[in-house]
Design a protein around this motif. Structure first.
Motif, PDB file in Angstrom:
ATOM      1  N   LEU A  29      78.122   5.248  55.593  1.00 59.09           N
ATOM      2  CA  LEU A  29      79.099   6.243  55.148  1.00 59.09           C
ATOM      3  C   LEU A  29      79.603   7.083  56.319  1.00 59.09           C
TER       4      LEU A  29
ATOM      5  N   GLY B  17      82.170   3.485  47.989  1.00 59.71           N
ATOM      6  CA  GLY B  17      81.983   4.407  46.877  1.00 59.71           C
ATOM      7  C   GLY B  17      82.151   3.755  45.520  1.00 59.71           C
TER       8      GLY B  17
ATOM      9  N   ALA C 280      74.666   7.917  45.061  1.00 60.23           N
ATOM     10  CA  ALA C 280      75.392   8.966  45.772  1.00 60.23           C
ATOM     11  C   ALA C 280      74.494  10.176  46.006  1.00 60.23           C
TER      12      ALA C 280
ATOM     13  N   CYS D 138      87.247  11.142  52.641  1.00 58.28           N
ATOM     14  CA  CYS D 138      87.551  10.724  51.262  1.00 58.28           C
ATOM     15  C   CYS D 138      88.792  11.453  50.762  1.00 58.28           C
TER      16      CYS D 138
ATOM     17  N   ILE E 160      82.767  10.970  47.097  1.00 59.71           N
ATOM     18  CA  ILE E 160      82.356   9.588  47.333  1.00 59.71           C
ATOM     19  C   ILE E 160      82.465   8.770  46.047  1.00 59.71           C
TER      20      ILE E 160
END
Length: 451
Positions: free
Chosen positions: A100, A112, A120, A139, A352
Motif C-alpha cells: 500500500l 483496495g 483494511a 486514494c 482504501i
C-alpha cells in the motif's frame, strides 16, 4: 494459523483473531473499557508481530463476526472483488502494508477492491501516523450528487447551521456566514432538535429555499433518523441526500433502529423521489466506540468495527461519509493523542475501501484535548487528502455542545495547503466576489452579502 510469538524472552499466546486484533490496536480507552486491550506496550508489540505474519486468507477464513449471524459481515463479504482478492490472498498483513505504501494510485485502488474491512483494519494497526497519511493521500475517491466532491487540490466542507430550537432565522444566519467564508460546498446539513416529520419537511424546504434563491451549487440534508426523513420525502420534502448513522455490527445498527432492509428501502426512495441530479445520494456518519456504547461490540475492538462501517456504507455508493471522531467522549478516545490517531485511521480505512471520506475534527469539553490539537489533526488530514470537514460558527456547536472546526479554520487550511472548494462551488464563489483567483477576498466573513 500461528498465534504465538516470543518477544524479549517472554512467550505470548493469542487465543483467536478477535483477541489478536484488539491487542494489536494502538492504545484506546474504549478497548480498555471493553476489557480487550493489550495489558502493556510489550503485549501490544507482540500482537502486532503476530498480525504482521498472518495472510489475508487467514483473516478471511476466520471472520471475527460470522456472516451467518451478522448481516454487516454478509454485506462486507459480498463487496469483495474476488478476482482481485485471488491475486493478493497469500500476502501477509505486513506485505499488504508495504504494498500500500509503495503502490501507485491506480494499483492502490485495485488492491483496495480485493480487501474486506478486517484486512483494511489489520493494515491500519501496523501503520504509523505518517503511513496512514501517505497511503490515504493516494486514494482519490470522487463522488457526485448535485456537485462533485473529492477531486485532488480541493477540500470540501459541510455547513452545519445547527440551532438549539431549530429556529429558521438563526439557521439561515449561520448558513450565510458559512457561505461568506466559502463553506458549504459538500452539503448544507442540519442536525435537528425536533425529529418529527413536519419539522424535517420544514427544514428541508428552508435549506432548499436558500440554495435556490442564491443558485448555490451544493446539496441539502437534514440529519434526522432515516425513517423520519423517509416520511418527509414521501410528503414532498426536497431532499438531495438521505442521512443515517451506521454501526459496524448488526446489533449496533439495531440500537440505531435500522437494518439492511430499511436502508435498501431508503435507498430506493431517495433515488426515486430525491431532488439530486447525481447518482451518489447518501450521507453516512460513524465513529469509533458507537458499538460498545450500544452493547453491540461482541468483543471486537473499536478500530475494526469502524472499518466495518465503511464496508457497509460502500454498498450504497454514498456521496459523503464522515467519522465524528471525538464526539462520543473520553470513554472511547481519552485524549488528543488518541483522537488524532483515530482520525487518521478512520480516514485511511475509509479511503482504501473506496469511501468518500470526511472527518468531523472534534472533541468534547470533558476530554483531554483542546482546539490546538484539532488544528493539528485538521492539517494532517488535509495533507492526507480528506474529502471534507465540518464547519460550525466559531468551532462551537451550540446545539450539540461539542467543539469542531470553524468556517475560518477550514478557510485557513485551504489557504495554507493551496486547496480550494469544489469546482462548481468555487466558480459560484468567484462570481459572488467571495473568492478571487481561489483566495478569499475582503468580503469573506460578511454574511450581509446574503441579506
Amino acid at each position: 494459523m500461528k498465534l504465538t510469538v516470543s518477544l524479549l524472552g517472554e512467550s505470548y499466546l493469542f487465543h483467536d483473531l478477535k483477541e489478536l486484533f484488539a491487542k494489536a490496536n494502538e492504545e484506546k480507552s474504549g478497548d480498555q473499557l471493553a476489557g480487550i486491550a493489550a495489558s502493556d506496550d510489550r503485549e501490544r508489540m507482540a500482537a502486532k508481530l503476530v498480525l504482521a505474519d498472518l495472510t489475508l486468507a487467514d483473516i478471511r477464513s476466520h471472520p471475527l463476526l460470522p456472516p451467518e449471524t451478522d448481516e454487516v459481515s454478509r454485506v462486507i463479504e459480498e463487496g469483495v472483488d474476488e478476482a482481485v482478492y485471488e491475486t493478493i490472498r497469500s500476502w501477509t498483513v505486513g506485505e499488504l502494508r508495504e504494498q500500500l505504501l509503495a503502490a501507485s494510485d491506480t494499483e492502490l485502488r485495485r488492491i483496495g477492491r480485493g480487501l474486506n474491512s478486517e484486512m483494511a483494519a489489520a493494515a491500519a494497526k501496523l501503520m504509523s501516523n505518517l503511513d496512514l497519511i501517505q497511503a490515504a493521500a493516494k486514494c482519490e475517491v470522487i463522488t457526485r450528487c448535485n456537485t462533485t466532491l473529492g477531486e485532488r487540490g480541493r477540500l470540501g466542507s459541510r455547513a452545519q447551521p445547527n440551532h438549539p430550537t431549530d429556529d429558521p432565522l438563526g439557521m439561515k444566519a449561520s448558513i450565510y456566514e458559512a457561505l461568506s467564508y466559502g463553506i458549504g460546498d459538500a452539503v448544507i446539513g442540519i442536525n435537528p432538535v425536533i425529529d418529527t416529520t413536519d419539522n424535517i419537511l420544514r427544514l428541508l424546504h428552508e435549506t432548499k429555499e436558500v440554495i435556490h434563491r442564491w443558485s448555490i451549487p451544493t446539496q441539502n440534508s437534514v440529519l434526522a433518523h432515516v425513517t423520519t426523513q423517509m416520511r418527509a420525502i414521501s410528503k414532498g420534502a426536497p431532499a438531495d441526500l438521505i442521512f443515517q448513522s451506521l454501526a459496524g455490527t448488526q446489533s449496533g445498527n439495531d440500537s440505531f433502529g435500522i437494518n439492511l432492509r430499511l436502508l435498501q428501502e431508503a435507498d430506493q426512495l431517495i433515488r426515486e423521489s430525491g431532488t439530486a441530479s447525481g447518482e451518489n445520494r447518501w450521507y453516512f456518519e460513524t465513529g469509533q466506540g458507537s458499538e460498545l456504547s450500544a452493547g453491540g461490540h461482541h468483543g471486537v475492538d473499536q478500530l475494526t468495527l469502524e472499518s466495518r462501517c465503511y464496508g457497509l456504507a460502500k454498498v450504497f455508493k454514498p456521496f459523503l461519509v464522515n467519522t465524528v471522531v471525538g464526539f462520543i467522549g473520553p470513554e472511547y478516545l481519552y485524549d488528543s493523542k488518541q483522537v488524532i490517531r483515530a482520525g487518521l485511521e478512520d480516514h485511511f480505512m475509509g479511503k482504501i475501501q473506496g469511501i468518500p471520506m470526511g472527518v468531523d475534527v472534534c472533541y468534547t469539553n470533558h476530554m483531554k484535548a483542546d482546539q490546538n490539537d484539532m488544528d493539528n489533526l485538521a492539517v494532517l488530514l488535509a495533507a492526507a487528502g480528506v474529502n471534507f470537514f465540518i464547519g460550525v460558527p466559531m468551532a462551537d456547536d451550540c446545539m450539540l455542545n461539542y467543539q469542531s472546526t470553524s468556517f475560518h479554520d477550514i478557510a485557513t487550511v485551504r489557504e495554507l495547503l493551496r486547496l480550494q472548494p469544489g469546482a462548481e462551488f468555487s466558480a459560484w464563489a468567484e462570481q459572488m466576489g467571495i473568492l478571487k483567483n481561489g483566495r478569499l477576498t475582503a468580503l469573506a466573513g460578511d454574511p450581509t452579502l446574503f441579506i
